[in-house]
Design a protein around this motif. Structure first.
Motif, mmCIF file in Angstrom:
data_model
loop_
_atom_site.group_PDB
_atom_site.id
_atom_site.type_symbol
_atom_site.label_atom_id
_atom_site.label_comp_id
_atom_site.label_asym_id
_atom_site.label_seq_id
_atom_site.Cartn_x
_atom_site.Cartn_y
_atom_site.Cartn_z
ATOM 1 N N UNK A 1 0.822 -1.218 0.000
ATOM 2 C CA UNK A 1 0.000 0.000 0.000
ATOM 3 C C UNK A 1 0.853 1.263 0.000
ATOM 4 N N UNK A 2 1.955 1.263 0.748
ATOM 5 C CA UNK A 2 2.804 2.458 0.852
ATOM 6 C C UNK A 2 4.092 2.338 0.034
ATOM 7 N N UNK A 3 4.187 1.273 -0.757
ATOM 8 C CA UNK A 3 5.357 1.036 -1.606
ATOM 9 C C UNK A 3 6.658 0.927 -0.796
ATOM 10 N N UNK A 4 6.563 0.309 0.373
ATOM 11 C CA UNK A 4 7.752 0.067 1.193
ATOM 12 C C UNK A 4 8.500 -1.138 0.634
ATOM 13 N N UNK A 5 9.780 -1.021 0.378
ATOM 14 C CA UNK A 5 10.513 -2.158 -0.185
ATOM 15 C C UNK A 5 10.681 -3.326 0.787
ATOM 16 N N UNK A 6 10.540 -3.055 2.094
ATOM 17 C CA UNK A 6 10.719 -4.103 3.090
ATOM 18 C C UNK A 6 9.628 -4.044 4.145
ATOM 19 N N UNK A 7 9.405 -5.199 4.775
ATOM 20 C CA UNK A 7 8.544 -5.252 5.952
ATOM 21 C C UNK A 7 9.088 -6.314 6.890
ATOM 22 N N UNK A 8 8.720 -6.186 8.165
ATOM 23 C CA UNK A 8 9.167 -7.136 9.180
ATOM 24 C C UNK A 8 7.975 -7.662 9.960
ATOM 25 N N UNK A 9 8.143 -8.861 10.473
ATOM 26 C CA UNK A 9 7.193 -9.409 11.435
ATOM 27 C C UNK A 9 7.997 -9.848 12.647
ATOM 28 N N UNK A 10 7.379 -9.736 13.810
ATOM 29 C CA UNK A 10 8.072 -10.140 15.031
ATOM 30 C C UNK A 10 7.083 -10.655 16.059
ATOM 31 N N UNK A 11 7.576 -11.545 16.905
ATOM 32 C CA UNK A 11 6.831 -11.966 18.096
ATOM 33 C C UNK A 11 7.666 -11.646 19.337
ATOM 34 N N UNK A 12 8.613 -10.733 19.188
ATOM 35 C CA UNK A 12 9.517 -10.263 20.239
ATOM 36 C C UNK A 12 10.546 -11.315 20.657
ATOM 37 N N UNK A 13 10.429 -12.507 20.112
ATOM 38 C CA UNK A 13 11.462 -13.528 20.290
ATOM 39 C C UNK A 13 12.358 -13.542 19.057
ATOM 40 N N UNK A 14 11.710 -13.392 17.901
ATOM 41 C CA UNK A 14 12.410 -13.339 16.618
ATOM 42 C C UNK A 14 11.861 -12.173 15.812
#
Length: 143
Positions: A97-110
């Motif tokens: 939607x914002x044309x970000x080349x990267x994104x991250x996901x986390x569960x605060x462990x990884x």
């Protein structure tokens, strides 16, 4: 019930315990990211939370530079015990939607760092994940 007087107002409301939430942990993570950007003189904008220019709020964004409005990376977080990639599809949609080349996901462990284009094109998993970081062995965001 406790009677609590605050600036001339008496309250009979019961005192409630406070708890850290996912948002609390994301705010702490943003502080850490910003400290690293500052101390290492990394040429990025600072991490920001609760950004409103999206159809759905991302948990955290990092802009390309301090004065640039373009997002280089956004992050979606879930508390443990959710899997680290639980919000991968939601994060990808927001990144596109914002044309970000990267994104991250986390569960605060990884924390997993994804290439938005590789995920959108359904490329091989090895091409999608730029890097995987081990953050902690916490079981809850409560501290």
């Amino acid at each position: 019930m406790a009677n609590k007087k605050v600036q001339g107002v008496t309250s009979r409301a019961p005192q409630r315990e406070t708890h850290a939430t996912e948002r609390t942990a994301v705010a702490v993570l943003a502080e850490w990211i910003n400290e690293i950007i500052r101390t290492e003189s990394i040429e990025l904008g600072f991490a920001d939370t609760e950004v409103t220019s999206f159809s759905k709020y991302p948990d955290l964004i990092i802009k390309r530079s301090p004065r640039d409005k373009k997002v280089v990376c956004l992050l979606e977080a879930k508390r443990p015990p959710f899997p680290v990639d639980y919000d991968k599809d939601d994060a990808r949609r927001k990144a596109v939607e914002v044309k970000a080349p990267y994104f991250c996901t986390t569960n605060f462990q990884e924390l997993w760092w994804f290439d938005t284009k590789a995920v959108a094109n359904n490329e091989d998993d090895l091409e999608q994940v730029v890097h995987r970081y081990s953050l902690s062995n916490i079981l809850d965001v409560e501290y």
